[in-house]
Structures are given as structure tokens and as C-alpha cells.
Design an enzyme around this catalytic site. Sequence first.
Site, PDB file in Angstrom:
ATOM      1  N   HIS A  41      -9.485   1.092   3.194  1.00  0.00           N
ATOM      2  CA  HIS A  41      -8.977   2.122   4.105  1.00  0.00           C
ATOM      3  C   HIS A  41      -9.913   2.196   5.304  1.00  0.00           C
ATOM      4  O   HIS A  41     -11.094   2.507   5.165  1.00  0.00           O
ATOM      5  CB  HIS A  41      -8.930   3.477   3.386  1.00  0.00           C
ATOM      6  CG  HIS A  41      -8.834   4.651   4.311  1.00  0.00           C
ATOM      7  ND1 HIS A  41      -7.648   5.313   4.569  1.00  0.00           N
ATOM      8  CD2 HIS A  41      -9.775   5.288   5.065  1.00  0.00           C
ATOM      9  CE1 HIS A  41      -7.862   6.294   5.428  1.00  0.00           C
ATOM     10  NE2 HIS A  41      -9.146   6.301   5.744  1.00  0.00           N
ATOM     11  N   GLY A  45      -3.596  16.504  -0.823  1.00  0.00           N
ATOM     12  CA  GLY A  45      -3.453  16.896   0.574  1.00  0.00           C
ATOM     13  C   GLY A  45      -4.772  17.464   1.069  1.00  0.00           C
ATOM     14  O   GLY A  45      -5.416  18.248   0.368  1.00  0.00           O
ATOM     15  N   GLU A  46      -5.175  17.057   2.262  1.00  0.00           N
ATOM     16  CA  GLU A  46      -6.459  17.511   2.790  1.00  0.00           C
ATOM     17  C   GLU A  46      -6.420  18.969   3.251  1.00  0.00           C
ATOM     18  O   GLU A  46      -7.422  19.517   3.695  1.00  0.00           O
ATOM     19  CB  GLU A  46      -6.911  16.595   3.928  1.00  0.00           C
ATOM     20  CG  GLU A  46      -7.443  15.237   3.454  1.00  0.00           C
ATOM     21  CD  GLU A  46      -6.364  14.175   3.282  1.00  0.00           C
ATOM     22  OE1 GLU A  46      -5.179  14.533   3.133  1.00  0.00           O
ATOM     23  OE2 GLU A  46      -6.712  12.973   3.282  1.00  0.00           O
ATOM     24  N   TYR A  75     -10.410   6.331  -2.712  1.00  0.00           N
ATOM     25  CA  TYR A  75     -11.347   6.243  -1.588  1.00  0.00           C
ATOM     26  C   TYR A  75     -12.789   6.065  -2.079  1.00  0.00           C
ATOM     27  O   TYR A  75     -13.627   5.541  -1.380  1.00  0.00           O
ATOM     28  CB  TYR A  75     -11.324   7.557  -0.788  1.00  0.00           C
ATOM     29  CG  TYR A  75     -10.282   7.705   0.289  1.00  0.00           C
ATOM     30  CD1 TYR A  75      -9.099   6.985   0.273  1.00  0.00           C
ATOM     31  CD2 TYR A  75     -10.491   8.606   1.339  1.00  0.00           C
ATOM     32  CE1 TYR A  75      -8.154   7.155   1.263  1.00  0.00           C
ATOM     33  CE2 TYR A  75      -9.543   8.782   2.334  1.00  0.00           C
ATOM     34  CZ  TYR A  75      -8.376   8.061   2.299  1.00  0.00           C
ATOM     35  OH  TYR A  75      -7.449   8.243   3.281  1.00  0.00           O
ATOM     36  N   SER A 121      -0.740  11.361   2.126  1.00  0.00           N
ATOM     37  CA  SER A 121      -0.863  12.460   3.084  1.00  0.00           C
ATOM     38  C   SER A 121      -1.346  11.885   4.405  1.00  0.00           C
ATOM     39  O   SER A 121      -2.181  10.981   4.436  1.00  0.00           O
ATOM     40  CB  SER A 121      -1.827  13.519   2.569  1.00  0.00           C
ATOM     41  OG  SER A 121      -3.142  13.009   2.510  1.00  0.00           O
ATOM     42  N   HIS A 132       1.314   5.178  -1.977  1.00  0.00           N
ATOM     43  CA  HIS A 132       0.743   6.189  -2.878  1.00  0.00           C
ATOM     44  C   HIS A 132       1.853   6.653  -3.832  1.00  0.00           C
ATOM     45  O   HIS A 132       2.347   7.769  -3.723  1.00  0.00           O
ATOM     46  CB  HIS A 132       0.153   7.339  -2.073  1.00  0.00           C
ATOM     47  CG  HIS A 132      -0.990   6.905  -1.203  1.00  0.00           C
ATOM     48  ND1 HIS A 132      -2.287   6.877  -1.647  1.00  0.00           N
ATOM     49  CD2 HIS A 132      -1.010   6.415   0.064  1.00  0.00           C
ATOM     50  CE1 HIS A 132      -3.079   6.421  -0.677  1.00  0.00           C
ATOM     51  NE2 HIS A 132      -2.330   6.127   0.375  1.00  0.00           N
ATOM     52  N   ASP A 159       2.109   3.056   3.494  1.00  0.00           N
ATOM     53  CA  ASP A 159       1.303   4.249   3.191  1.00  0.00           C
ATOM     54  C   ASP A 159       2.228   5.348   2.650  1.00  0.00           C
ATOM     55  O   ASP A 159       1.915   6.535   2.751  1.00  0.00           O
ATOM     56  CB  ASP A 159       0.548   4.737   4.433  1.00  0.00           C
ATOM     57  CG  ASP A 159      -0.772   5.425   4.102  1.00  0.00           C
ATOM     58  OD1 ASP A 159      -1.149   5.455   2.910  1.00  0.00           O
ATOM     59  OD2 ASP A 159      -1.404   5.947   5.032  1.00  0.00           O
ATOM     60  N   HIS A 182       0.859  -1.203   0.000  1.00  0.00           N
ATOM     61  CA  HIS A 182       0.000   0.000   0.000  1.00  0.00           C
ATOM     62  C   HIS A 182       0.887   1.242   0.000  1.00  0.00           C
ATOM     63  O   HIS A 182       1.370   1.676   1.037  1.00  0.00           O
ATOM     64  CB  HIS A 182      -0.891  -0.038   1.261  1.00  0.00           C
ATOM     65  CG  HIS A 182      -1.878   1.082   1.365  1.00  0.00           C
ATOM     66  ND1 HIS A 182      -3.238   0.897   1.273  1.00  0.00           N
ATOM     67  CD2 HIS A 182      -1.710   2.396   1.588  1.00  0.00           C
ATOM     68  CE1 HIS A 182      -3.865   2.047   1.436  1.00  0.00           C
ATOM     69  NE2 HIS A 182      -2.951   2.980   1.628  1.00  0.00           N
TER      70      HIS A 182
HETATM   71 ZN    ZN Z   1      -5.636   5.013   3.659  1.00  0.00          ZN
END
Ligand code: ZN
Length: 384
Positions: free
Chosen positions: A197, A71-72, A132, A287, A65, A283, A63
Amino acid sequence: MITIIRNAKVYQPEYAGIKDVMLIGSQIGALGENLKADLGGAVEVKEIDGAGLILIPGIIDSHEHILGGGGEGGFHTRTPEATLTGLTLNGVTTVVGCIGTDGVARNMEALLAKAHALEEEGVTTYVYTGSYRVPVHTITGDVMRDIMLLDKVIGVGEVAISDHRSSQPTFEEFARIAADIRVGGMLSGKAGIVNVHMGDGPRMMDFIWRTVRETEIPFSQFLPTHVGRNAALFESALEFAKAGGTIDFTGSLDDDDEVPVSKGILRLLDAGVSSDHFTISSDGQGSLPIFNEKGEFQGLGVGNASCLLKELRECVNKAGLPLELALKPLTSNPARILKLARKGRILPGCDGDICLLREEDLSLHTVIAKGQIMVAEGTAVVRG
Ligand code: ZN
């Protein structure tokens, strides 16, 4: 090209003793003692002295990215892409790329291109289709077509549930995704994994439990990740693993998770969970936003593949696990759940993915990916 690594302590990940390992082309050709390759000089034979070194399978990061993430905290908090040396200098020779929160500005076409780029540079790559979000954004129009028609697609994800950033799928939508990827996986000889997730919402793993209880879809279809995020979620994941599922810890550099990986693994083993039923992923490049209890953004970190070897050291040094057990969640376990038959083990016929670690501190010495030396004595010799 033939490479012989002499007299290393070989972990397959089971301990096999002090042995030689011969790589022929991109594969492991032989494991034994005093191996010889006499081809009359027709083929170059390179020897590596493995004395004082531990030889393990290359790490599989299930997993990461690789394309970077959204970015949140707004566009300026988009996270950077993975690099070849960001993987190899951390012992990773196989990576599964995924998209996270942002499935719009980060899309599947770009993820697939990035996976191909890393593969061309020397490591092995796969991807999960989607992000997501549900409905899943695919390349061909649906998840079953993606897994059947695109070599690199081995599952779907990371589908977010129990999270304020989730698209809040209904149970029926969630179960349908699992059904489609399962059948598509069967038809194409792939794992068809649903990488889920897990957020920190109170519904926790409800959808996964309901799928295995209310449908015919088995535990083995799911790989829920971030399971150490909070204590209650970890308990639910522990029950899932006990019942036959496989769960994925997210490694961390500072153990700020509620349940640190090495402690979580000890808990699983104490509860009678098989050592085959957990994995650790990084991960990486994702982010890692921090929210307050109102869901307001407070700040952001970026995941890094370097957490994987750090977690291995903690499992051995802090939790006291035997090395052969601590290696499983980084090598043979992800290979099994992801159905990567030639990965995660030191056996003739497997891909020549190997790490050599220094015995004294388990630091990285050499990395070989598909028979090619990528890192020598801690220095990258192949760059992206
Ligand atoms: Zn995640």
C-alpha cells in the site's frame, strides 16, 4: 456440461477474430470455428449466441477488501463485505482479498473464511496474508508458513509504507517480509507477492527501491498499489515499471486521483514501459478516507469493483487505447504477476472464466465463472 459461445469477437486478450469458444466443465476446451460437441445427448450442450458481443477473459481483481475494512472515522464507518453479485455484475471472476488499516477487528481467519465462502458461491479467490501492519498478523505465526501451508495465500499485504496510517516498519523489517514471502512462494510454487500500500508520504517507494538495490530480491516480488495517488508517487512508480517492476493502479469511479488510470497508462506507454507491467485493481469495499493536510479525518467513501469496467471503457474511449491493450491490466497482467497460470487468458486448458461485453458500449452482457453462467444478459442468475 458443455457450453458453446458462437461467433463472438474473441480477445485472449490479443484479438483472435470471430470465433467459437467451447467450455467443457469448468475449463475452456476449445477455441475455433464451427465447433461441434456431439456426444449423442449424453451431456447437455448449451449454446450462447455471441454475435455482436466481445468475449474477454474474466476480470482478475488483485486487491479487494472482500471482508470489508475498518473505517478511519470510528467503528460506525466500518465498510461492508463483498457480495458474490457485487463481483460478478462487474465482470470479476477472480479476486484477491486483503485486509487494510484495521488488522485487529478484521483478521486473517475471517478473511480466509470469506474467501472460501465466495469460492463456494462460484468465483475464484485468493488472499494476501497480513494487513497494513508490521509485524504481519498471520494465521500460522509467520508469513512463510502461511504461504506454504494455506492454499489461498499467494502473497503478503497490503503492507503500508509512506503513510500516516502505516505501522512505520524499518527497512530491515520490510526487506525481511519480502525475503520470507519470496522463499515461501518459491517452495510452494506461488507468486509470493508483496502487495504494498503506497501512501502519499514523501518517502514514496524508497523501501521498495532499497530492497531491489541493496538485496538480491528482484522487482517482480513487489506489486505496489495506489500508484496514481499523487503525481510525484506516479513518477517514482513509472521509473519502477521502466526498470522492470509491475505497478498497480487503483480504479476510481470519479477520477479524483491526481493521475487518472487512463492518463497514467498513456504516460507509461509514452515513456516506453512494457504493456505487461501494469495492472488495475478496485480496492473494492475498502474505506477511502479523506484527510486534510493535518491528517484530520474529513469523511469516507467505499471502494467498488464497478470501477474496473469503467476504467476499461475510459482507456478505450478517452485514451484511445486498442481494446486488446486496455484489457491486459485487468486480465493477463495480474495473472502473470500473481502466477495464476490458468487465469486471465482465453486458451484451451485455462479456467472457463469469461465475460461477454456488448460491442457498442462495452457494457456487461454475460459472465461465466469456472464454466458456470453467473450473469446472463446483464442479470445475475446465480446469487450469493
Ligand atoms: Zn491500500
